[in-house]
Design an enzyme around this catalytic site. Structure first.
Site: not given
Ligand code: PLP
Length: 394
Positions: A74, A198, A200, A237, A327
């Site tokens: 993001t 990301s 995670h 940091t 989301c």
């Molecule tokens: N882009 C894609 C394709 C994603 O699937 C996601 C999260 O589901 C994101 C961006 C955003 O990732 P984060 O919430 O780890 O910032």
């Protein structure tokens, strides 16, 4: 029916892998000091942070100077679009981008500043429309943003070709690779000017990510105002333990992503699940069927009953599944991704996403099928349902 627990929401987030957990704990005990502090013992944190940058760079196929550590995709996506908007012009993005691309694009470029590329009914970006956008005289885009793999459907885009075409026209190409990394080989991604990911999503910790910046970006990007960390690109940091854990997860998953046999097995299980589901639940439709998709994901439109009823009852049976993007799930918003694929609002309300991970086995897919058929019977009969699993133990 079998009573089990299976996690089918890896596109939302993944469990921390063992390698990442160990790296994080080691970093917190051996190198927890601020990498920017000047005394020799903090120098260890600085050195290890730079080693982790080199490791990530090697795994992602770029020079270490192109790696900026962020809090995730993001932040990276916002940074790219803000940077592009500061150059003026317009943003060209696919209509199936994650909200973390679409929202900042509309916010920073404003009405009239965003061109959304349509997709076909399988969810694949129409290459001709992109070509026409690039070739329109006098209106060179400030950025083109097309993701690598879709978070809802798993449909893969032709990012290599897009990168080459944008390079031909001298247009910066941004690829949101959050759902690609850890599932498919990273080779070639660094050909894109900008890449976001990301940790995670591939067994690393939450709140850590990478932004690959264009080669030769010598002037600091100043993604946030503050200290001069990350060569002036991003203030704050540095989270060395998080970065160490991400590098460990990236290395651990690179093996799975490159293992064609493992991926073939995963797609065989997924495909068998889909064909048995369509056979036993007539009217079920596989979203993105016929397109290249991530091997571990299946999005289906199930018959008759609304998605939330399915998600709740599957959850009660120990199966963690989702309606689409984490989301917006449960918020009742229509999915722009499915909308762009021409799926009507009523059918969208029956979409379910099952996203597996490297630890998912065939029996999990079989258990999921069994649970779906059980839920179907319950929903059809209108009988009041009882949880089948002691949820307090999950
Ligand atoms: N882009 C894609 C394709 C994603 O699937 C996601 C999260 O589901 C994101 C961006 C955003 O990732 P984060 O919430 O780890 O910032």
């Amino acid at each position: 029916m079998s009573v089990s627990f299976a996690y089918f929401d890896h596109h939302a987030t993944t469990p921390l892998c063992l390698e990442a957990r160990e790296a994080w704990l080691r970093a917190h005990s051996e190198a927890w000091m601020n990498p920017s502090s000047l005394y020799p013992s903090a120098g260890r944190s600085r050195r290890l942070l730079e080693e982790a940058r080199e490791e990530c760079a090697e795994l992602l196929g770029c020079e270490p100077a192109r790696i900026v550590f962020t809090s995730g995709a993001t932040e990276g996506n916002n940074a790219v679009l803000r940077w592009a908007a500061s150059r003026g012009g317009r943003a060209v993005l696919s209509a199936v981008e994650h909200p973390a691309v679409r929202e900042p694009a509309w916010q920073f470029f404003g009405d009239g500043g965003v061109c959304e590329l349509p997709v076909d009914e399988k969810g694949v970006v129409l290459a001709d429309v992109l070509r026409a956008e690039l070739e329109t005289p006098g209106t060179k885009p400030a950025v083109v943003s097309v993701m690598a793999a879709n978070n809802e459907t798993g449909v893969l885009q032709a990012w290599r070709e897009t990168a080459a075409r944008c390079a031909e026209h001298g247009v910066p190409y941004h690829c949101d690779a959050a759902q690609w990394i850890g599932k498919r080989p990273a080779a070639g991604l660094a050909e894109c000017a900008w890449v976001t990911l990301s940790a995670h999503k591939f067994g690393g910790p939450k709140g850590v990510g990478v932004l690959i910046i264009p080669a030769g970006t010598f002037s600091p990007l100043r993604l946030r105002a503050g200290g001069p960390q990350e060569s002036g690109h991003r203030a704050g940091t540095e989270d060395y333990p998080g970065v160490a854990a991400m590098a460990a997860a990236l290395a651990a998953r690179a093996g799975w992503a490159a293992d064609e046999q493992a991926r073939a097995k995963a797609s065989a299980w997924r495909d068998a699940f889909e064909s048995r589901l369509m056979k036993h639940l007539p009217g079920t439709q596989v979203v993105g069927s016929g397109a290249l998709r991530s091997e571990t994901v299946s999005m289906v439109i199930v018959p008759r009953h609304p998605q939330l009823k399915w998600v709740t009852r599957l959850g009660e049976r120990g199966f963690c599944v989702s309606t689409g993007s984490a989301c917006s799930s449960g918020k009742g918003n229509p999915s722009p991704v499915l909308q762009a694929m021409g799926i009507d609002a009523e059918a969208m309300g029956r979409a379910l996403r099952f996203s597996a991970g490297p630890e998912t086995v065939e029996a999990d897919w079989e258990g999921l099928l069994e649970a779906l058929l059980d839920v179907w019977e319950v929903l059809e009969s209108g009988v009041r349902d009882r949880p089948k699993v002691d949820l307090s133990r999950l």
